[in-house]
Design an enzyme around this catalytic site. Sequence first.
Site, PDB file in Angstrom:
ATOM      1  N   ASN A  12     -12.459  52.188 -12.492  1.00  0.00           N
ATOM      2  CA  ASN A  12     -13.747  53.273 -12.171  1.00  0.00           C
ATOM      3  C   ASN A  12     -13.707  53.369 -10.490  1.00  0.00           C
ATOM      4  O   ASN A  12     -14.343  52.365 -10.022  1.00  0.00           O
ATOM      5  CB  ASN A  12     -14.936  52.613 -12.812  1.00  0.00           C
ATOM      6  CG  ASN A  12     -16.165  53.659 -12.578  1.00  0.00           C
ATOM      7  OD1 ASN A  12     -15.967  54.651 -12.064  1.00  0.00           O
ATOM      8  ND2 ASN A  12     -17.342  52.891 -12.709  1.00  0.00           N
ATOM      9  N   TRP A  13     -13.408  54.568 -10.230  1.00  0.00           N
ATOM     10  CA  TRP A  13     -13.416  54.967  -8.846  1.00  0.00           C
ATOM     11  C   TRP A  13     -14.795  54.969  -8.492  1.00  0.00           C
ATOM     12  O   TRP A  13     -14.982  55.221  -7.007  1.00  0.00           O
ATOM     13  CB  TRP A  13     -12.518  56.349  -8.519  1.00  0.00           C
ATOM     14  CG  TRP A  13     -11.065  56.039  -8.862  1.00  0.00           C
ATOM     15  CD1 TRP A  13     -10.465  54.866  -9.427  1.00  0.00           C
ATOM     16  CD2 TRP A  13     -10.148  56.986  -8.626  1.00  0.00           C
ATOM     17  NE1 TRP A  13      -8.998  54.999  -9.504  1.00  0.00           N
ATOM     18  CE2 TRP A  13      -8.704  56.490  -9.111  1.00  0.00           C
ATOM     19  CE3 TRP A  13     -10.023  58.400  -7.950  1.00  0.00           C
ATOM     20  CZ2 TRP A  13      -7.539  57.226  -8.998  1.00  0.00           C
ATOM     21  CZ3 TRP A  13      -8.850  58.976  -8.068  1.00  0.00           C
ATOM     22  CH2 TRP A  13      -7.531  58.361  -8.315  1.00  0.00           C
ATOM     23  N   LYS A  14     -15.602  55.446  -9.163  1.00  0.00           N
ATOM     24  CA  LYS A  14     -17.254  55.661  -8.685  1.00  0.00           C
ATOM     25  C   LYS A  14     -17.166  56.923  -7.947  1.00  0.00           C
ATOM     26  O   LYS A  14     -16.122  57.571  -8.150  1.00  0.00           O
ATOM     27  CB  LYS A  14     -17.773  54.726  -8.214  1.00  0.00           C
ATOM     28  CG  LYS A  14     -17.831  53.448  -9.222  1.00  0.00           C
ATOM     29  CD  LYS A  14     -18.769  52.331  -8.767  1.00  0.00           C
ATOM     30  CE  LYS A  14     -18.792  51.368  -9.986  1.00  0.00           C
ATOM     31  NZ  LYS A  14     -19.801  50.054  -9.589  1.00  0.00           N
ATOM     32  N   HIS A 102     -22.934  53.766 -18.301  1.00  0.00           N
ATOM     33  CA  HIS A 102     -22.809  52.888 -17.070  1.00  0.00           C
ATOM     34  C   HIS A 102     -23.960  52.565 -16.483  1.00  0.00           C
ATOM     35  O   HIS A 102     -25.015  53.465 -16.550  1.00  0.00           O
ATOM     36  CB  HIS A 102     -21.794  53.713 -15.997  1.00  0.00           C
ATOM     37  CG  HIS A 102     -21.363  52.620 -15.002  1.00  0.00           C
ATOM     38  ND1 HIS A 102     -22.192  52.198 -13.989  1.00  0.00           N
ATOM     39  CD2 HIS A 102     -20.232  52.054 -14.943  1.00  0.00           C
ATOM     40  CE1 HIS A 102     -21.338  51.338 -13.293  1.00  0.00           C
ATOM     41  NE2 HIS A 102     -20.248  51.118 -13.907  1.00  0.00           N
ATOM     42  N   GLU A 104     -25.120  52.273 -13.836  1.00  0.00           N
ATOM     43  CA  GLU A 104     -25.616  53.145 -12.751  1.00  0.00           C
ATOM     44  C   GLU A 104     -26.064  54.625 -13.056  1.00  0.00           C
ATOM     45  O   GLU A 104     -27.174  54.918 -12.539  1.00  0.00           O
ATOM     46  CB  GLU A 104     -24.622  53.224 -11.721  1.00  0.00           C
ATOM     47  CG  GLU A 104     -24.272  52.011 -10.810  1.00  0.00           C
ATOM     48  CD  GLU A 104     -22.510  51.902 -10.282  1.00  0.00           C
ATOM     49  OE1 GLU A 104     -22.239  51.050  -9.934  1.00  0.00           O
ATOM     50  OE2 GLU A 104     -21.829  53.170 -10.478  1.00  0.00           O
ATOM     51  N   GLU A 174     -20.481  44.947 -19.132  1.00  0.00           N
ATOM     52  CA  GLU A 174     -20.489  44.611 -17.665  1.00  0.00           C
ATOM     53  C   GLU A 174     -21.985  44.075 -17.495  1.00  0.00           C
ATOM     54  O   GLU A 174     -23.034  44.900 -17.344  1.00  0.00           O
ATOM     55  CB  GLU A 174     -20.468  46.066 -16.971  1.00  0.00           C
ATOM     56  CG  GLU A 174     -19.009  46.604 -16.894  1.00  0.00           C
ATOM     57  CD  GLU A 174     -18.887  47.716 -15.866  1.00  0.00           C
ATOM     58  OE1 GLU A 174     -18.117  47.475 -14.942  1.00  0.00           O
ATOM     59  OE2 GLU A 174     -19.710  48.611 -15.616  1.00  0.00           O
ATOM     60  N   GLY A 180     -20.185  44.954  -8.586  1.00  0.00           N
ATOM     61  CA  GLY A 180     -20.119  45.260  -6.886  1.00  0.00           C
ATOM     62  C   GLY A 180     -20.643  44.025  -6.229  1.00  0.00           C
ATOM     63  O   GLY A 180     -20.744  44.275  -5.057  1.00  0.00           O
ATOM     64  N   SER A 220     -16.927  42.696 -10.831  1.00  0.00           N
ATOM     65  CA  SER A 220     -16.057  41.971  -9.747  1.00  0.00           C
ATOM     66  C   SER A 220     -14.556  41.540 -10.546  1.00  0.00           C
ATOM     67  O   SER A 220     -14.280  40.350 -10.013  1.00  0.00           O
ATOM     68  CB  SER A 220     -17.003  40.861  -9.251  1.00  0.00           C
ATOM     69  OG  SER A 220     -18.186  41.493  -8.535  1.00  0.00           O
ATOM     70  N   GLY A 241     -14.020  48.079 -11.027  1.00  0.00           N
ATOM     71  CA  GLY A 241     -14.418  49.006  -9.763  1.00  0.00           C
ATOM     72  C   GLY A 241     -13.801  48.943  -8.520  1.00  0.00           C
ATOM     73  O   GLY A 241     -12.751  49.699  -8.309  1.00  0.00           O
ATOM     74  N   GLY A 242     -14.277  48.189  -7.723  1.00  0.00           N
ATOM     75  CA  GLY A 242     -13.696  48.395  -6.214  1.00  0.00           C
ATOM     76  C   GLY A 242     -12.143  47.966  -5.953  1.00  0.00           C
ATOM     77  O   GLY A 242     -11.475  48.497  -5.256  1.00  0.00           O
TER      78      GLY A 242
END
Length: 258
Positions: A12-14, A102, A104, A174, A180, A220, A241-242
């Site tokens: 997920n590049w967000k 998600h 967010e 998640e 994150g 993470s 994610g990151g």
Amino acid sequence: MTTPRTPLMAGNWKMNLDWKQGLALVEELGEHLKEVDTSLVETVVLPPFVDLRSVQVAVDAGKLPIAYGAQDISAHESGAYTGEVSGPMLKTLGCSYAAVGHSERRQYHGEDEEVTNAKVKAAFAADITPILCVGEPLEERQAGKHVEYTLAQLEGGIEGLDAAQAKRIVIAYEPVWAIGTGEVATPDDAQEVCAAIREALRAMHGDEVADAVRVLYGGSVKSANVAELMEKADVDGALVGGASLKAEEFAKIAGFQG
């Protein structure tokens, strides 16, 4: 891990990377995946909407072993819904997946189970596989209600699905407190909730569905911890994610078998 379910690693590049950067990343990822036995794992990227066409071109031109999808999907097929992107639009771009629910989206856009369920159904209507995200905030974990909280999200998200749809859906667990933050659930923590998700699916739709659905862990995830997570019987992949913004690192995650 011994399971007939093909592991799925979704990045997920967000809200990161413009179309040029996204194009470069997916091309680099394709190069690194040459070192991975891609017959053993499905690698997926979820770019921002504006990057999808670039990703489509790169994947098609390079015949890359990468599937892709959207980070969100409208509950509506078309109409006066400014700023939204529909399932049919995503399908014409070759999207195979769409993330739904998600944390967010839930936190910043107030999306409840009714909205999430409508988006799950909209994805299926467009022949796109939804990746339904569920997971508890820290206070629910501390209160020992994390399983109950997560299963309520699951049940609301899949309400009204038939067995064929339920069998196809992907569930991503998640825990919100691990997204994150650098904190990661222990493999046992992940297994506890992923197993509970599978058993809830079994109760609702039977063994065939429960044994087929891929349940991912997210929060993470890195190449340093993915193999340990994947050893658990009910963890079938990761929502990353990151780490998915670094081609070499994400390829290492996809190549956890080695």
